[in-house]
Design a protein around this motif. Structure first.
Motif, PDB file in Angstrom:
ATOM      1  N   PHE A 189       0.832  -1.207   0.000  1.00  0.00           N
ATOM      2  CA  PHE A 189       0.000   0.000   0.000  1.00  0.00           C
ATOM      3  C   PHE A 189       0.865   1.255   0.000  1.00  0.00           C
ATOM      4  O   PHE A 189       0.600   2.207  -0.740  1.00  0.00           O
ATOM      5  CB  PHE A 189      -0.925  -0.008   1.222  1.00  0.00           C
ATOM      6  N   LEU A 220       1.174   4.345  -2.622  1.00  0.00           N
ATOM      7  CA  LEU A 220       1.020   5.737  -2.200  1.00  0.00           C
ATOM      8  C   LEU A 220       2.208   6.572  -2.676  1.00  0.00           C
ATOM      9  O   LEU A 220       2.045   7.705  -3.160  1.00  0.00           O
ATOM     10  CB  LEU A 220       0.916   5.791  -0.678  1.00  0.00           C
ATOM     11  N   ARG A 266       1.729   7.229  -6.275  1.00  0.00           N
ATOM     12  CA  ARG A 266       0.718   8.256  -6.483  1.00  0.00           C
ATOM     13  C   ARG A 266       1.304   9.642  -6.215  1.00  0.00           C
ATOM     14  O   ARG A 266       1.042  10.595  -6.950  1.00  0.00           O
ATOM     15  CB  ARG A 266      -0.465   8.000  -5.553  1.00  0.00           C
ATOM     16  N   LEU A 294       1.614  12.810  -8.813  1.00  0.00           N
ATOM     17  CA  LEU A 294       1.053  14.141  -8.572  1.00  0.00           C
ATOM     18  C   LEU A 294       2.128  15.206  -8.529  1.00  0.00           C
ATOM     19  O   LEU A 294       1.935  16.300  -9.031  1.00  0.00           O
ATOM     20  CB  LEU A 294       0.284  14.148  -7.250  1.00  0.00           C
ATOM     21  N   HIS A 295       3.251  14.893  -7.878  1.00  0.00           N
ATOM     22  CA  HIS A 295       4.234  15.939  -7.610  1.00  0.00           C
ATOM     23  C   HIS A 295       5.569  15.694  -8.261  1.00  0.00           C
ATOM     24  O   HIS A 295       6.473  16.488  -8.121  1.00  0.00           O
ATOM     25  CB  HIS A 295       4.480  16.052  -6.100  1.00  0.00           C
ATOM     26  N   ASP A 299       3.351  19.642   7.177  1.00  0.00           N
ATOM     27  CA  ASP A 299       2.014  20.001   7.617  1.00  0.00           C
ATOM     28  C   ASP A 299       1.732  21.420   7.117  1.00  0.00           C
ATOM     29  O   ASP A 299       2.541  22.326   7.326  1.00  0.00           O
ATOM     30  CB  ASP A 299       2.029  19.940   9.147  1.00  0.00           C
ATOM     31  N   TYR A 321      -6.454   3.038   6.096  1.00  0.00           N
ATOM     32  CA  TYR A 321      -5.515   3.600   5.111  1.00  0.00           C
ATOM     33  C   TYR A 321      -6.219   3.820   3.776  1.00  0.00           C
ATOM     34  O   TYR A 321      -6.029   4.836   3.111  1.00  0.00           O
ATOM     35  CB  TYR A 321      -4.328   2.661   4.865  1.00  0.00           C
ATOM     36  N   VAL A 322      -7.034   2.832   3.393  1.00  0.00           N
ATOM     37  CA  VAL A 322      -7.747   2.965   2.125  1.00  0.00           C
ATOM     38  C   VAL A 322      -8.727   4.127   2.201  1.00  0.00           C
ATOM     39  O   VAL A 322      -8.817   4.954   1.301  1.00  0.00           O
ATOM     40  CB  VAL A 322      -8.496   1.658   1.795  1.00  0.00           C
ATOM     41  N   THR A 332      -7.170   7.762   2.172  1.00  0.00           N
ATOM     42  CA  THR A 332      -6.589   8.229   0.915  1.00  0.00           C
ATOM     43  C   THR A 332      -7.559   8.038  -0.255  1.00  0.00           C
ATOM     44  O   THR A 332      -7.146   8.057  -1.403  1.00  0.00           O
ATOM     45  CB  THR A 332      -5.289   7.474   0.601  1.00  0.00           C
ATOM     46  N   THR A 362      -9.848   8.317  -3.284  1.00  0.00           N
ATOM     47  CA  THR A 362      -9.776   9.179  -4.473  1.00  0.00           C
ATOM     48  C   THR A 362      -8.381   9.755  -4.716  1.00  0.00           C
ATOM     49  O   THR A 362      -8.151  10.367  -5.750  1.00  0.00           O
ATOM     50  CB  THR A 362     -10.781  10.367  -4.457  1.00  0.00           C
ATOM     51  N   GLY A 363      -7.453   9.600  -3.771  1.00  0.00           N
ATOM     52  CA  GLY A 363      -6.054   9.941  -4.021  1.00  0.00           C
ATOM     53  C   GLY A 363      -5.765  11.345  -4.496  1.00  0.00           C
ATOM     54  O   GLY A 363      -4.933  11.544  -5.379  1.00  0.00           O
ATOM     55  N   THR A 364      -6.440  12.336  -3.944  1.00  0.00           N
ATOM     56  CA  THR A 364      -6.099  13.714  -4.297  1.00  0.00           C
ATOM     57  C   THR A 364      -4.791  14.094  -3.596  1.00  0.00           C
ATOM     58  O   THR A 364      -4.369  13.442  -2.656  1.00  0.00           O
ATOM     59  CB  THR A 364      -7.194  14.684  -3.840  1.00  0.00           C
ATOM     60  N   ALA A 365      -4.181  15.185  -4.083  1.00  0.00           N
ATOM     61  CA  ALA A 365      -2.870  15.583  -3.556  1.00  0.00           C
ATOM     62  C   ALA A 365      -2.932  15.792  -2.049  1.00  0.00           C
ATOM     63  O   ALA A 365      -2.066  15.330  -1.295  1.00  0.00           O
ATOM     64  CB  ALA A 365      -2.401  16.849  -4.243  1.00  0.00           C
ATOM     65  N   GLU A 366      -3.990  16.475  -1.589  1.00  0.00           N
ATOM     66  CA  GLU A 366      -4.090  16.790  -0.167  1.00  0.00           C
ATOM     67  C   GLU A 366      -4.238  15.520   0.669  1.00  0.00           C
ATOM     68  O   GLU A 366      -3.643  15.379   1.733  1.00  0.00           O
ATOM     69  CB  GLU A 366      -5.290  17.730   0.017  1.00  0.00           C
ATOM     70  N   VAL A 387      -3.271  12.472  -0.196  1.00  0.00           N
ATOM     71  CA  VAL A 387      -2.033  11.704  -0.238  1.00  0.00           C
ATOM     72  C   VAL A 387      -1.045  12.292   0.765  1.00  0.00           C
ATOM     73  O   VAL A 387      -0.388  11.562   1.513  1.00  0.00           O
ATOM     74  CB  VAL A 387      -1.438  11.700  -1.660  1.00  0.00           C
ATOM     75  N   ARG A 388      -0.993  13.617   0.834  1.00  0.00           N
ATOM     76  CA  ARG A 388      -0.073  14.260   1.773  1.00  0.00           C
ATOM     77  C   ARG A 388      -0.406  13.879   3.211  1.00  0.00           C
ATOM     78  O   ARG A 388       0.454  13.390   3.951  1.00  0.00           O
ATOM     79  CB  ARG A 388      -0.162  15.787   1.631  1.00  0.00           C
ATOM     80  N   GLY A 407      -2.467  11.514   4.255  1.00  0.00           N
ATOM     81  CA  GLY A 407      -2.530  10.071   4.438  1.00  0.00           C
ATOM     82  C   GLY A 407      -1.156   9.464   4.672  1.00  0.00           C
ATOM     83  O   GLY A 407      -1.009   8.540   5.475  1.00  0.00           O
ATOM     84  N   THR A 408      -0.151  10.007   3.990  1.00  0.00           N
ATOM     85  CA  THR A 408       1.205   9.489   4.169  1.00  0.00           C
ATOM     86  C   THR A 408       1.620   9.566   5.626  1.00  0.00           C
ATOM     87  O   THR A 408       2.097   8.591   6.206  1.00  0.00           O
ATOM     88  CB  THR A 408       2.182  10.314   3.321  1.00  0.00           C
ATOM     89  N   ASP A 446      -3.884  16.825  11.782  1.00  0.00           N
ATOM     90  CA  ASP A 446      -3.480  17.114  10.418  1.00  0.00           C
ATOM     91  C   ASP A 446      -4.102  16.150   9.423  1.00  0.00           C
ATOM     92  O   ASP A 446      -4.382  16.515   8.289  1.00  0.00           O
ATOM     93  CB  ASP A 446      -1.954  17.055  10.313  1.00  0.00           C
TER      94      ASP A 446
END
Lengths: 165, 519
Positions: A92, A96, A99, A103-104, A112, B150-151, B154, B156-160, B162-163, B165-166, B236
C-alpha cells in the motif's frame, strides 16, 4: 522441563543493526526511504520473535520430533502473520509513493500545511488569521494549501501532474 | 456458560462476510449498498443482544473448539459489549449518511466499489479489537481496522489526501511495530499472549521487565489513542478525508486505543505503576489539545483538536485506577464516540450548505438553515458539558472520582478538566458565533441538504440526547463493568477451574508453554 532461554547473540546483534538502520531511514524525507526503514524495523521486530521462541529445535510435529526437542511453533505462527501484514502495508505504501510521484514528481513527505503557515505568520509577527469584521484580506487553510509549494519542487515544475487530466 | 455464545463472533463475521460479498459484486453498486446496510444492521442487532446477555456474565468463545490458553478466545464482557453496541450504532448511522451523500452527489467522494468493502472491514476490525481475548489477536484487529482506514483516508487519491494520508499511515505503522515488539517481548517473558493467562503470570515475572512491557504497550496504544505528545498526527490527517470517513474515524479509531489501554491497565497491570505518568499525559492532552482548538479557524480542524483534548478525560479516568474512575471513563467513551461522530457529520453538512468549513467565510447559517443550527448546537453543548447532557454527567463522574482519590495530582487534573471544559465551550461558541450568527456572506450557494443525510445526523443527535435519558441505567452498567474489571472476573471466565477453557487440547500443548517461564 526447562528450556534454554539464553538469547542467540547473532540474532540480537542483527536485530539491533536492522532497527537502528530502519529508524535512521524513517527520519528521512523521501517516502521510499521511510518505507525501506519500516521494512527494516519490521524485520528486526520479527526476529525478536525468533529470540522469543528460545533455542531452535526440530519441526514441531507430533510423531516426527521428540516433544523435548521441538522448537516452539507459536512464535513462528505469529511471525508469519506479522510478515504477511507487513507485506500488505508495504504494497500500500508503495502505491502511495507512486501516487505521490504522479502528482508531484517526487515522493517527499510534505510539511504540515499549518506548520508552514504558522512559521510564515510568526516570521511576519501577524495575527493567526485575519478577522472578517475588520479586514478584507482573508487567508484560509484551503487557499494556503493550494498555494503552498514544497521546497523540493523546482520552479520549472509547473507542468501538469501526470495523474491529472 | 449459556447457549448464546454463538452470538459473540457475529460482529466480526457479519461485516467480513459482507465485505467479501461487496468486493465480489463490485460492479453492482446497488447490491453493495444493500449488503453493507444489511450486514451492519445485523451487527447492531447482535451487539445489542450481547450487551444484554453480557450483563449476566462474560460470554467466552474458544474459537475452533481449542481450549483457551492454547486456542484463540473471543471474550464479550460488559466493557467489550458496551463498546461494540455503541460503535455498531455509530457505524450504521454514518453508513446511512454516506449512502445519502452518494445518492446526492454520485460516487465522486465515496466511490462505492472501494468504499463499502473497506468500510465493512473497518467495522470488523473494530469488533475484533473489542472482542480479542489475546494480545496477538488484538494486534490483528488493529491491523485489520488500520488497513481499512488507510484505504479510506486516501480515498480518491487527491494531492491533499495523499499528503495527509502518508503521515497518518507512517505513524500508524510505527505504532504497530512497537505493539508487535511488545508482544514479542511479552511472549519471551511469560510464554503466553492469552490475556487471562498473562494476568496470572505477569505478577510472577521481574517487576522491571513487567514495567517495560507495560510502557511499551502504553506507547503503542497511546499513539493510536492520540495522547499528547503522541497526538500530532491526528489534527493534520483527519480533516482532509470525506466527512463520513472523518466522522467514523473520530468516533471509533482513537476509542479502540482507549479501550486497549483500559483493558491492559485493569487486567494485565492492575498495580497502577504507570498511573502518575498517565495522569500527566492526560493533563497535557486536555490542555494542549483544547488550546489547539481555540486557535483554529476551520471547523473540521477545530473538532479534531477537541477530539484530542477530550481523550485526556478518558485517560484521566483510567489513571485514577479506582472503580469510580474507570466507570466514569467508560461512560465518557460512550458519550464521546456518539457526540464526536455527530459533530463531524454536522460539519460535513455545514460544508455542504455553506460551501466551506472556514469559519471566516461562513455566517448567518442560523437563519439560512435553522435545522442545521439545532443539529450543531445540541452536540456542541453536549461536548462542552452543559447540563443536562451526557457530557456533563460523564465529566461530573470523572471530577467526583478525582476528588475522591484526593491526591494533589488528581486535584490538578480536576482543575485541568474544568478549565478544558470551559475552553471547549469557548471554542465551540466561537464557531457558533462565526458560522451561525453574523451576517451571511453574499454568495451562499443554494443547496438542499439531502433528507437522509440530515436524518442520520439527526438520529445521532437523538442518540446523544437519549444517553442523558438512559444515563441512570447506563451509568449503573458502566459501574458494573468497572467492578468486573477491578474484580478481574475476566480471568475466571476465560480460564475456569484448572486453567483451561472449554474445548479440546492435548496435555502436551499445555506443558509446552510452561518451560518458558524460567527465563
Amino acid at each position: 522441563m526447562t528450556v534454554d532461554m539464553t538469547p542467540n547473540l547473532t540474532l540480537v546483534v542483527v536485530i539491533g543493526v536492522l532497527v537502528a538502520a530502519g529508524v535512521y531511514l524513517m527520519l528521512e524525507r523521501s517516502l521510499s526511504r521511510v518505507l525501506i526503514g519500516i521494512i527494516l524495523v519490521g524485520n528486526g521486530i520479527n526476529l525478536t520473535f525468533l529470540v522469543a521462541s528460545g533455542a531452535a529445535g526440530g519441526a514441531p510435529i507430533v510423531g516426527m520430533t521428540d516433544t523435548d526437542e521441538m522448537s516452539d511453533p507459536l512464535p513462528q505462527a505469529m511471525v508469519l502473520t506479522a510478515i504477511v501484514i507487513t507485506l500488505g502495508m508495504t504494497a500500500f505504501l508503495l502505491a502511495l509513493a507512486y501516487r505521490s510521484w504522479q502528482l508531484h514528481r517526487h515522493d517527499e513527505v510534505q510539511d504540515d500545511v499549518e506548520d508552514r503557515r504558522i512559521a510564515r505568520i510568526a516570521a511576519y509577527d501577524q495575527a493567526i488569521y485575519a478577522d472578517m469584521d475588520t479586514e478584507d484580506t482573508v487567508s484560509d487553510l484551503d487557499r494556503d494549501a493550494a498555494e503552498a509549494r514544497d521546497e523540493t519542487q523546482s520552479s520549472d515544475d509547473d507542468a501538469e501532474p501526470v495523474g491529472a487530466r | 456458560m449459556n447457549d448464546y455464545t454463538w452470538l459473540v463472533p457475529l460482529p466480526v463475521v457479519l461485516p467480513l462476510t459482507g465485505a467479501g460479498l461487496a468486493l465480489a459484486l463490485w460492479r453492482h453498486g446497488r447490491a453493495q449498498r444493500v449488503i453493507t446496510l444489511v450486514a451492519l444492521t445485523l451487527t447492531l442487532v447482535a451487539s445489542c443482544l450481547l450487551l444484554v446477555l453480557a450483563d449476566s456474565g462474560p460470554l467466552v468463545v474458544d474459537v475452533g473448539g481449542w481450549s483457551s490458553p492454547v486456542g484463540i478466545s473471543l471474550v464479550a464482557d460488559r466493557l467489550s459489549s458496551l463498546m461494540l453496541a455503541i460503535s455498531s450504532a455509530v457505524t450504521l448511522a454514518v453508513l446511512v449518511y454516506s449512502l445519502a451523500q452518494g445518492f446526492a452527489d454520485g460516487d465522486e467522494e465515496t466511490p462505492v466499489a472501494i468504499y463499502h468493502p473497506s468500510y465493512l472491514v473497518l467495522a470488523a476490525g473494530v469488533a475484533i479489537a473489542f472482542l480479542a481475548g489475546d494480545l496477538f489477536n488484538l494486534y490483528v484487529g488493529f491491523e485489520v481496522l488500520l488497513a481499512a482506514s488507510y484505504v479510506l483516508i486516501t480515498l480518491t487519491g487527491t494531492a491533499e489526501r495523499v499528503r495527509s494520508g502518508t503521515i497518518y499511515i507512517v505513524v500508524a505503522l510505527l505504532s504497530s511495530v512497537i505493539f508487535l515488539l511488545a508482544i514479542g517481548l511479552t511472549y519471551s517473558a511469560t510464554g503466553t499472549v492469552n490475556m487471562a493467562q498473562l494476568a496470572q503470570r505477569l505478577p510472577d515475572i521481574d517487576p522491571g521487565v513487567s514495567l517495560v512491557l507495560q510502557l511499551l504497550l502504553l506507547l503503542a496504544f497511546g499513539i493510536k489513542a492520540a495522547i499528547f505528545p503522541l497526538s500530532a498526527w491526528l489534527p493534520d490527517s483527519y480533516p482532509t478525508a470525506p466527512a463520513p470517513v472523518t466522522a467514523v474515524f473520530a468516533g471509533l479509531l482513537t476509542k479502540v486505543g482507549v479501550y486497549a489501554i483500559i483493558r491492559i491497565q485493569t487486567l494485565l497491570f492492575p498495580e497502577g505503576r504507570a498511573d502518575d505518568l498517565l495522569m500527566w499525559a492526560a493533563l497535557a492532552t486536555m490542555v494542549v489539545g483544547i488550546l489547539g482548538a481555540v486557535a483554529q479557524n476551520d471547523i473540521k480542524r477545530l473538532l479534531s483538536f477537541t477530539l484530542v483534548s477530550h481523550i485526556g478525560f478518558m485517560i484521566f479516568g483510567i489513571a485514577l485506577s479506582s472503580e469510580a474512575g474507570v466507570a466514569a471513563a467508560i461512560f465518557y467513551v460512550v458519550h464521546h464516540i456518539t457526540v464526536q461522530t455527530t459533530l463531524f457529520l454536522v460539519a460535513g453538512l455545514i460544508e455542504r450548505r455553506g460551501g466551506t468549513t472556514s469559519l471566516d467565510q461562513l455566517g448567518g447559517l442560523a437563519k439560512i438553515a435553522p435545522v442545521l443550527a439545532i443539529l450543531f448546537f445540541v452536540p456542541a453543548m453536549n461536548l462542552a458539558g452543559i447540563p443536562p447532557f451526557s457530557g456533563f454527567l460523564g465529566k461530573t463522574g470523572l471530577l467526583q472520582a478525582g476528588v475522591t482519590s484526593g491526591t494533589p495530582l488528581a486535584y490538578a487534573l480536576v482543575a485541568g478538566g474544568v478549565v478544558t471544559s470551559l475552553l471547549t465551550l469557548y471554542a465551540l461558541v466561537k464557531a457558533w458565533n462565526k458560522a451561525f450568527w453574523q451576517t451571511a456572506p453574499a454568495d451562499v450557494p443554494v443547496v438542499r441538504l439531502p433528507r437522509a443525510m440530515v436524518g442520520s445526523a439527526g438520529a445521532l443527535v437523538l442518540l446523544g440526547i437519549s444517553l442523558t435519558v438512559v444515563a441512570g441505567p447506563l451509568y449503573a452498567y458502566t459501574e458494573r463493568a468497572s467492578h468486573d474489571l477491578r474484580a478481574r472476573i475476566y480471568i475466571e471466565a476465560v480460564l475456569p477451574e484448572g486453567g483451561r477453557g472449554s474445548g479440546v487440547s492435548d496435555d502436551v500443548a499445555g506443558e509446552e508453554t510452561q518451560g518458558e517461564e524460567t527465563q
